[in-house]
Design a protein around this motif. Structure first.
Motif, PDB file in Angstrom:
ATOM      1  N   CYS A  20       0.900  -1.207   0.003  1.00 12.74           N
ATOM      2  CA  CYS A  20       0.043  -0.045  -0.200  1.00 12.74           C
ATOM      3  C   CYS A  20       0.787   1.380  -0.012  1.00 12.74           C
ATOM      4  O   CYS A  20       2.238   1.068   0.025  1.00 12.74           O
ATOM      5  N   ASP A  40      -3.829   3.587   0.621  1.00 10.23           N
ATOM      6  CA  ASP A  40      -4.514   3.295  -0.292  1.00 10.23           C
ATOM      7  C   ASP A  40      -3.810   2.268  -1.256  1.00 10.23           C
ATOM      8  O   ASP A  40      -2.500   2.153  -0.927  1.00 10.23           O
ATOM      9  N   VAL A  46      -7.927  -0.777  -0.982  1.00 11.92           N
ATOM     10  CA  VAL A  46      -7.220  -1.428   0.090  1.00 11.92           C
ATOM     11  C   VAL A  46      -8.576  -2.349   0.694  1.00 11.92           C
ATOM     12  O   VAL A  46      -9.632  -1.827   0.809  1.00 11.92           O
ATOM     13  N   SER A  78      -9.005   2.940   4.401  1.00 11.38           N
ATOM     14  CA  SER A  78      -8.706   3.514   3.117  1.00 11.38           C
ATOM     15  C   SER A  78      -9.296   4.876   3.254  1.00 11.38           C
ATOM     16  O   SER A  78      -9.929   5.380   4.151  1.00 11.38           O
TER      17      SER A  78
END
Length: 151
Positions: A20, A40, A46, A78
Motif C-alpha cells: 500500500c 491506499d 485497500v 482507506s
C-alpha cells in the motif's frame, strides 16, 4: 522533526511492505489521542485485511518507539469516498473535483469553503471555483480538506 514526519518515518515501511501507500496521517488530541492513518492501493483498493495487517505492525512499532506516553487509539483505513487531501500533489491529482476546505483562520468572513479545484500553482496556492468566482488559498492555510462524495 515534527510529530507527523516522525510518524511517517515509522509507519511508511510497514505500509509499503503491505503493498500500500500512505495517503496521510491525522493526530486528534482530546480525552484520548487518536492516530488516523489513511492508506491506499493503486490496483484493487485497500482491503480490511490490509488495514488489519498494517494496524498490527504499526501498533507494535509505535508502542516500541514510545512516542505517546499515554494510551491512544490507532485507526487504519482507506481514504474513502470523501478522501482527505493532505498535500499539494493530492490537490493536483484531483483538479476538477469538488472539495470541502476548513482554514486555520477566517478568510472573507468564513473558515469553511466548498468548491471545485480549478488549479494548483507552483507557489503552493490552490484555486477553487466557488459560486462562479475564483478563490485563492495557500496550502499552508488549509487545516483540513476532503473530497465531496457524490452518490
Amino acid at each position: 522533526m515534527t510529530l507527523k514526519k516522525k510518524l511517517e518515518d515509522i509507519v511508511v515501511p510497514s505500509i509499503l511492505v503491505a503493498g500500500c501507500e500512505l495517503v496521510g496521517i491525522e493526530v486528534v488530541r482530546g480525552r484520548r489521542i487518536i492516530i488516523r492513518i489513511y492508506v491506499d492501493k493503486k490496483h484493487g483498493g485497500v482491503t480490511i485485511n490490509d488495514c488489519a495487517v498494517i494496524s498490527r505492525k504499526v501498533g507494535c512499532l509505535l508502542d516500541s518507539e514510545d512516542i505517546f506516553p499515554v494510551s491512544y487509539n490507532l485507526e487504519v483505513s482507506s481514504p474513502g469516498f470523501d478522501r482527505p487531501l493532505f498535500s499539494y500533489a493530492h490537490f493536483v491529482q484531483f483538479i476538477g473535483f469538488e472539495v470541502n476546505l476548513v482554514l486555520h483562520f477566517m478568510l472573507y468572513g468564513r473558515r469553511r469553503w466548498r468548491g471545485i479545484i480549478k488549479r494548483a500553482t507552483e507557489d503552493g496556492s490552490i484555486i477553487l471555483t466557488v459560486d462562479n468566482k475564483e478563490v485563492h488559498f495557500m496550502i499552508d492555510d488549509i487545516q483540513k480538506a476532503n473530497l465531496v462524495a457524490h452518490s
